[in-house]
Write a protein that holds these residues in place. Structure first.
Motif, PDB file in Angstrom:
ATOM      1  N   UNK A 134      51.400 -28.383  32.799  1.00  0.00           N
ATOM      2  CA  UNK A 134      50.931 -26.925  32.814  1.00  0.00           C
ATOM      3  C   UNK A 134      49.503 -26.744  33.047  1.00  0.00           C
ATOM      4  N   UNK A 135      48.623 -27.486  32.203  1.00  0.00           N
ATOM      5  CA  UNK A 135      47.390 -27.332  32.178  1.00  0.00           C
ATOM      6  C   UNK A 135      46.616 -28.310  32.808  1.00  0.00           C
ATOM      7  N   UNK A 136      47.077 -29.496  33.227  1.00  0.00           N
ATOM      8  CA  UNK A 136      46.303 -30.435  33.865  1.00  0.00           C
ATOM      9  C   UNK A 136      45.424 -31.062  32.546  1.00  0.00           C
ATOM     10  N   UNK A 137      45.840 -31.201  31.339  1.00  0.00           N
ATOM     11  CA  UNK A 137      44.964 -31.416  30.434  1.00  0.00           C
ATOM     12  C   UNK A 137      45.345 -32.761  29.914  1.00  0.00           C
ATOM     13  N   UNK A 138      44.386 -33.920  29.457  1.00  0.00           N
ATOM     14  CA  UNK A 138      44.756 -34.832  28.843  1.00  0.00           C
ATOM     15  C   UNK A 138      44.986 -35.068  27.453  1.00  0.00           C
ATOM     16  N   UNK A 139      45.598 -36.031  26.842  1.00  0.00           N
ATOM     17  CA  UNK A 139      45.914 -36.173  25.497  1.00  0.00           C
ATOM     18  C   UNK A 139      44.403 -36.055  24.738  1.00  0.00           C
ATOM     19  N   UNK A 140      43.563 -36.943  25.309  1.00  0.00           N
ATOM     20  CA  UNK A 140      42.035 -36.967  24.824  1.00  0.00           C
ATOM     21  C   UNK A 140      41.564 -35.739  24.784  1.00  0.00           C
ATOM     22  N   UNK A 141      41.457 -34.981  25.821  1.00  0.00           N
ATOM     23  CA  UNK A 141      41.017 -33.551  25.875  1.00  0.00           C
ATOM     24  C   UNK A 141      41.600 -32.634  24.810  1.00  0.00           C
ATOM     25  N   UNK A 142      42.716 -32.634  24.689  1.00  0.00           N
ATOM     26  CA  UNK A 142      43.394 -31.964  23.570  1.00  0.00           C
ATOM     27  C   UNK A 142      43.128 -32.476  22.274  1.00  0.00           C
ATOM     28  N   UNK A 143      42.889 -33.603  21.956  1.00  0.00           N
ATOM     29  CA  UNK A 143      42.583 -34.045  20.725  1.00  0.00           C
ATOM     30  C   UNK A 143      41.126 -34.014  20.124  1.00  0.00           C
ATOM     31  N   UNK A 144      40.395 -33.574  21.261  1.00  0.00           N
ATOM     32  CA  UNK A 144      38.972 -33.038  21.008  1.00  0.00           C
ATOM     33  C   UNK A 144      39.107 -31.703  20.201  1.00  0.00           C
ATOM     34  N   UNK A 145      39.918 -30.761  20.470  1.00  0.00           N
ATOM     35  CA  UNK A 145      39.934 -29.406  19.965  1.00  0.00           C
ATOM     36  C   UNK A 145      40.479 -29.406  18.572  1.00  0.00           C
ATOM     37  N   UNK A 146      41.095 -30.682  18.029  1.00  0.00           N
ATOM     38  CA  UNK A 146      41.696 -30.788  16.831  1.00  0.00           C
ATOM     39  C   UNK A 146      40.547 -31.306  15.731  1.00  0.00           C
ATOM     40  N   UNK A 147      40.634 -31.056  14.509  1.00  0.00           N
ATOM     41  CA  UNK A 147      39.906 -31.749  13.626  1.00  0.00           C
ATOM     42  C   UNK A 147      40.438 -33.132  13.041  1.00  0.00           C
ATOM     43  N   UNK A 148      41.806 -32.878  13.069  1.00  0.00           N
ATOM     44  CA  UNK A 148      42.433 -34.384  12.556  1.00  0.00           C
ATOM     45  C   UNK A 148      43.893 -34.353  13.611  1.00  0.00           C
ATOM     46  N   UNK A 149      44.016 -35.598  13.998  1.00  0.00           N
ATOM     47  CA  UNK A 149      45.348 -35.684  14.758  1.00  0.00           C
ATOM     48  C   UNK A 149      46.194 -36.570  13.894  1.00  0.00           C
ATOM     49  N   UNK A 150      47.257 -36.500  14.238  1.00  0.00           N
ATOM     50  CA  UNK A 150      48.591 -37.338  13.668  1.00  0.00           C
ATOM     51  C   UNK A 150      49.500 -37.663  14.948  1.00  0.00           C
ATOM     52  N   UNK A 151      50.047 -38.774  14.742  1.00  0.00           N
ATOM     53  CA  UNK A 151      51.127 -39.300  15.734  1.00  0.00           C
ATOM     54  C   UNK A 151      52.494 -38.838  15.361  1.00  0.00           C
ATOM     55  N   UNK A 152      53.369 -38.591  16.395  1.00  0.00           N
ATOM     56  CA  UNK A 152      54.759 -37.635  15.997  1.00  0.00           C
ATOM     57  C   UNK A 152      55.393 -38.532  15.259  1.00  0.00           C
ATOM     58  N   UNK A 153      55.330 -39.864  15.489  1.00  0.00           N
ATOM     59  CA  UNK A 153      56.215 -40.695  14.425  1.00  0.00           C
ATOM     60  C   UNK A 153      55.639 -41.038  13.165  1.00  0.00           C
ATOM     61  N   UNK A 154      54.488 -40.779  12.856  1.00  0.00           N
ATOM     62  CA  UNK A 154      53.783 -41.144  11.640  1.00  0.00           C
ATOM     63  C   UNK A 154      54.373 -40.097  10.249  1.00  0.00           C
ATOM     64  N   UNK A 155      55.528 -40.608  10.095  1.00  0.00           N
ATOM     65  CA  UNK A 155      56.024 -39.754   8.939  1.00  0.00           C
ATOM     66  C   UNK A 155      55.450 -40.100   7.187  1.00  0.00           C
TER      67      UNK A 155
END
Length: 193
Positions: free
Chosen positions: A50-71
């Motif tokens: 939808x946005x032609x955006x990479x994971x790295x570019x998205x992660x730059x917007x967040x203060x902290x990132x977490x993995x989907x399986x990191x329960x």
């Protein structure tokens, strides 16, 4: 210095990745807020499509990132204080998981934690038309104290772009958490004279 308020932003594979991205962009400009991002694998596919955006570019917007399986992540525990969770966009699969307390990944677990701790939990479903299972799941989440917020534009604002419609939805959601949303949308004040 006062501790920052924390908000979990979760993104799934439903259409509407722009909602999660725009929320992160707005919160990035708020010095009193800290964002915790988690995105599903389908959400990453949709982000690229939808946005032609990479994971790295998205992660730059967040203060902290977490993995989907990191329960074992901090946001998987009620003892980690947050203002709540926003799932934007929210797939029907994730809605069902939240409605039934099925914390099989970090998104549904973070929402489950927010609900059990009586913290604001906002789901932004992007599906139409709705079948009965969807409606019942929305009712279940609402009965647990969650907020179902389909991103439906208000036409009284006479928005002339997709960006303005997205900003309106994002502004209204973040306003529920007490975020300064000045300039994102114009609240209804009546017809006046």
């Amino acid at each position: 210095m006062a501790e920052k308020k924390r908000l979990v932003i979760a993104m799934t594979g439903a259409t509407g990745a722009i909602y999660g991205v725009r929320m992160l962009q707005v919160l990035r400009q708020q010095p009193d807020w800290e964002t915790h991002l988690v995105i599903s694998s389908a959400g990453l596919v949709n982000l690229k499509f939808e946005l032609d955006m990479s994971r790295a570019a998205l992660y730059e917007l967040a203060d902290v990132t977490h993995g989907i399986d990191d329960i074992a992540s901090c946001i998987a525990s009620g003892s980690f204080k947050t203002e709540g969770v926003v799932i934007a966009p929210c797939s029907m699969k994730t809605l069902a998981a939240v409605a039934h307390g099925f914390g099989d990944n970090l998104i549904s677990r973070a929402a489950d934690v927010a609900l059990k701790e009586r913290r604001k939990t906002v789901l932004v479903p992007r599906e139409t038309p709705l079948n009965l299972a969807h409606i019942r799941n929305m009712a279940s989440v609402t009965e647990m104290g969650g907020i179902i917020f389909p991103p439906m534009p208000a036409f009284y604002n006479k928005s002339d772009s997709v960006r303005a419609m997205v900003d309106e939805g994002v502004g209204r959601i973040l306003d529920m958490f007490g975020v300064d949303v000045a300039g994102l949308y114009k609240p209804w004040t009546g017809l006046g004279e």
